[in-house]
Scaffold this motif. Structure first.
Motif, PDB file in Angstrom:
ATOM      1  N   ILE A   1       0.869  -1.184   0.000  1.00 56.55           N
ATOM      2  CA  ILE A   1       0.000   0.000   0.000  1.00 56.55           C
ATOM      3  C   ILE A   1       0.901   1.227   0.000  1.00 56.55           C
ATOM      4  O   ILE A   1       1.845   1.299   0.783  1.00 56.55           O
ATOM      5  CB  ILE A   1      -0.930   0.017   1.239  1.00 56.55           C
ATOM      6  N   PRO A   2       0.635   2.208  -0.862  1.00 54.57           N
ATOM      7  CA  PRO A   2       1.459   3.429  -0.855  1.00 54.57           C
ATOM      8  C   PRO A   2       1.445   4.089   0.521  1.00 54.57           C
ATOM      9  O   PRO A   2       0.457   4.025   1.258  1.00 54.57           O
ATOM     10  CB  PRO A   2       0.776   4.317  -1.917  1.00 54.57           C
ATOM     11  N   ALA A   3       2.561   4.715   0.853  1.00 59.38           N
ATOM     12  CA  ALA A   3       2.707   5.309   2.188  1.00 59.38           C
ATOM     13  C   ALA A   3       1.621   6.333   2.488  1.00 59.38           C
ATOM     14  O   ALA A   3       1.135   6.428   3.616  1.00 59.38           O
ATOM     15  CB  ALA A   3       4.092   5.952   2.328  1.00 59.38           C
ATOM     16  N   ALA A   4       1.201   7.101   1.479  1.00 57.48           N
ATOM     17  CA  ALA A   4       0.190   8.128   1.702  1.00 57.48           C
ATOM     18  C   ALA A   4      -1.188   7.549   1.986  1.00 57.48           C
ATOM     19  O   ALA A   4      -2.063   8.244   2.506  1.00 57.48           O
ATOM     20  CB  ALA A   4       0.121   9.056   0.487  1.00 57.48           C
TER      21      ALA A   4
ATOM     22  N   GLY B   1      -7.499  -0.441   1.294  1.00 59.36           N
ATOM     23  CA  GLY B   1      -6.321  -0.003   0.555  1.00 59.36           C
ATOM     24  C   GLY B   1      -5.925  -0.989  -0.523  1.00 59.36           C
ATOM     25  O   GLY B   1      -5.054  -0.706  -1.333  1.00 59.36           O
ATOM     26  N   ARG B   2      -6.526  -2.158  -0.531  1.00 62.09           N
ATOM     27  CA  ARG B   2      -6.240  -3.173  -1.534  1.00 62.09           C
ATOM     28  C   ARG B   2      -7.549  -3.605  -2.189  1.00 62.09           C
ATOM     29  O   ARG B   2      -8.626  -3.518  -1.574  1.00 62.09           O
ATOM     30  CB  ARG B   2      -5.577  -4.387  -0.881  1.00 62.09           C
ATOM     31  N   PRO B   3      -7.510  -4.098  -3.396  1.00 64.79           N
ATOM     32  CA  PRO B   3      -8.733  -4.539  -4.051  1.00 64.79           C
ATOM     33  C   PRO B   3      -9.281  -5.798  -3.398  1.00 64.79           C
ATOM     34  O   PRO B   3      -8.612  -6.490  -2.660  1.00 64.79           O
ATOM     35  CB  PRO B   3      -8.270  -4.816  -5.494  1.00 64.79           C
TER      36      PRO B   3
ATOM     37  N   LEU C   1      10.229  -7.882   2.582  1.00 67.24           N
ATOM     38  CA  LEU C   1       9.924  -8.811   1.489  1.00 67.24           C
ATOM     39  C   LEU C   1       9.460  -8.091   0.236  1.00 67.24           C
ATOM     40  O   LEU C   1       9.248  -8.729  -0.804  1.00 67.24           O
ATOM     41  CB  LEU C   1       8.848  -9.804   1.943  1.00 67.24           C
ATOM     42  N   GLY C   2       9.271  -6.781   0.319  1.00 69.07           N
ATOM     43  CA  GLY C   2       8.852  -6.016  -0.843  1.00 69.07           C
ATOM     44  C   GLY C   2       7.409  -5.589  -0.825  1.00 69.07           C
ATOM     45  O   GLY C   2       7.008  -4.735  -1.626  1.00 69.07           O
ATOM     46  N   GLY C   3       6.587  -6.156   0.058  1.00 70.20           N
ATOM     47  CA  GLY C   3       5.180  -5.815   0.126  1.00 70.20           C
ATOM     48  C   GLY C   3       4.858  -4.925   1.309  1.00 70.20           C
ATOM     49  O   GLY C   3       5.503  -3.892   1.528  1.00 70.20           O
ATOM     50  N   LEU C   4       3.873  -5.352   2.079  1.00 65.87           N
ATOM     51  CA  LEU C   4       3.402  -4.570   3.219  1.00 65.87           C
ATOM     52  C   LEU C   4       3.763  -5.263   4.519  1.00 65.87           C
ATOM     53  O   LEU C   4       3.717  -6.489   4.615  1.00 65.87           O
ATOM     54  CB  LEU C   4       1.873  -4.398   3.141  1.00 65.87           C
ATOM     55  N   ARG C   5       4.122  -4.474   5.514  1.00 64.73           N
ATOM     56  CA  ARG C   5       4.361  -4.994   6.852  1.00 64.73           C
ATOM     57  C   ARG C   5       3.314  -4.395   7.793  1.00 64.73           C
ATOM     58  O   ARG C   5       3.153  -3.166   7.866  1.00 64.73           O
ATOM     59  CB  ARG C   5       5.746  -4.651   7.360  1.00 64.73           C
ATOM     60  N   ALA C   6       2.604  -5.259   8.508  1.00 60.94           N
ATOM     61  CA  ALA C   6       1.715  -4.834   9.586  1.00 60.94           C
ATOM     62  C   ALA C   6       2.423  -5.125  10.902  1.00 60.94           C
ATOM     63  O   ALA C   6       2.718  -6.286  11.210  1.00 60.94           O
ATOM     64  CB  ALA C   6       0.375  -5.564   9.512  1.00 60.94           C
TER      65      ALA C   6
END
Length: 453
Positions: free
Chosen positions: A397-400, A412-414, A442-447
């Motif tokens: 997800i973009p930072a903004a 934030g995702r489809p 890993l290149g994606g999103l971290r929660a």
């Protein structure tokens, strides 16, 4: 500059209410006693000390003058009279000379200085004083033409017990007032601390029951207001839970009838595709209804209890693996925390499901990390977070847009309802923690999930 001074004073002040309250009581008292001591020490004690020292010096000067004028055979008579009438012990060392000086030993009091000044005014000869040889007397040596006169003067002639009584009164009153202030403020602060603990626990989902109003009237009023608030919130949560349970039943009943009707419809090659699409829509509707009800319910009925966070993570990860997801877990052996297990399980499930729907690889890690702010939502005095990171290799997800992803019904995702992250953050914040979205290694999103230890 004044701002810097005030900031420095604030940093020096104690942080607790009890310490500050006791300080407010004791500081004016200590200042008042310091002023009284200064007035006594610089006024009354100074006058009394000079008068006593002048009396001893006058007696020593009188005896020295008698010995200088009277023949040697009369000296024993002078010694007897001085011992009886003046309480002075005398000795004469013929042909001796005073050499060196005695080191003073009572510089904290004005006695030595006053005695030396008085001897200098009255004796008019070389002398010295010895305050160390005898703890009960002061040895005064006077240089005479024929030798040295040794005078042993009792210290009680130079010292007044008023100073002892005054110091005892100062110290005793300070200790007594300090004890009373500490006991009184301890009772008052204990009531406030109990109210704070009950409020914090109730906010974190641990209902400790009503608290007993005690302490000052304002504190009792606050405790009574808290009890009323707790009762109203508990009643509201209970009524809402009952209402949602009824809504859940009412919504699922027609869905069940529709599913049963679709199952009983005749199937053919022409209708198979339409029936499959209808079945998929039904399942999606059930998932959405379950998500909406979970968000509205807020897991408010579950009570907190000790639970192993690592075991919960392992359980949710194993369930995701049974669904075909590739989930890796790195965690310590155990990490017991006060949790609402079902709510935390739902939170972890939402995070892992959200990651595996948009990525091929999911990595979960559990660890403890130091807290930068020990006065945060978890409460003052805690220095560690229990941290759970959920990483994926998806599109991210973009930072903004990351903060907006936590808003209800905003995804934030489809292919999402927009409730998973909102429910997860609501659960974690109810435990005193928070969830942050960051870029994953890993290149994606971290929660990143944080819970107070």
């Amino acid at each position: 500059m004044p701002g810097l001074v005030m900031g420095g004073l604030r940093r020096l002040l104690p942080r607790s209410l009890m310490a500050r309250s006791v300080l407010i009581i004791l500081v004016p008292m200590l200042v008042l006693q310091a002023v009284a001591l200064q007035l006594f020490y610089g006024g009354h004690l100074d006058v009394i000390s000079r008068r006593l020292a002048g009396g001893v010096a006058g007696d020593v000067a009188f005896v020295a003058e008698l010995i200088r004028r009277e023949p040697v055979e009369d000296h024993p008579w002078i010694f007897r009279e001085a011992a009886w009438r003046l309480d002075l012990g005398l000795a004469f060392e013929r042909d001796a000379i005073i050499q060196g000086e005695r080191r003073p030993s009572m510089s904290i009091l004005p006695l030595e200085e006053d005695l030396n000044n008085a001897l200098g005014e009255r004796v008019r000869a070389r002398f010295d004083t010895d305050w160390q040889s005898d703890p009960r007397s002061v040895i005064i040596r006077v240089q005479l033409p024929e030798g040295v006169l040794h005078v042993e003067a009792p210290r009680k002639r130079l010292f007044t017990t008023t100073l002892y009584l005054f110091v005892i009164w100062l110290v005793g009153s300070a200790l007594l007032l300090s004890g009373v202030a500490i006991l009184f403020m301890k009772n008052q602060v204990r009531a406030i601390r109990r109210l704070a603990i009950a409020s914090e626990a109730f906010g974190l989902g641990r209902d400790l029951g009503p608290i007993k109003p005690e302490g000052a009237s304002e504190v009792r009023q606050a405790a009574a207001a808290f009890n009323r608030m707790r009762e109203r919130i508990s009643r509201f949560v209970g009524q809402r839970t009952e209402m949602l349970a009824g809504i859940s039943h009412d919504l699922r009943t027609p869905l069940t009838r529709m599913r049963l009707g679709i199952t009983m419809l005749p199937r053919s090659a022409e209708t198979e595709e339409d029936l499959a699409a209808l079945t998929q829509d039904m399942e999606e509707m059930e998932r959405m209804i379950a998500a909406y009800l979970s968000f509205a319910r807020g897991e408010g009925t579950e009570q907190s209890r000790p639970a192993d966070l690592v075991a919960l993570v392992q359980d949710v990860a194993a369930k995701a693996r049974r669904g075909g997801a590739a989930v890796e877990v790195a965690a310590p052996g155990a990490l017991p925390l006060p949790l609402r297990p079902d709510a935390v399980r739902r939170c972890l499930g939402n995070l892992i499901d959200n990651a595996r729907r948009h990525a091929r690889r999911v990595a979960v890690a559990v660890e403890t990390v130091p807290r930068a702010d020990t006065s945060g939502p978890g409460g003052e005095g805690q220095s560690l977070w229990a941290q759970v990171t959920v990483d994926d290799d998806g599109p991210g997800i973009p930072a903004a847009e990351r903060e907006g992803a936590f808003r209800p019904f905003a995804s934030g995702r489809p292919e999402g309802t927009g409730l998973g992250l909102a429910i997860a953050r609501d659960i974690v914040r109810a435990h005193g923690g928070d969830i942050l979205l960051e870029e994953s290694p890993l290149g994606g999103l971290r929660a990143r999930l944080l819970l107070p230890v």
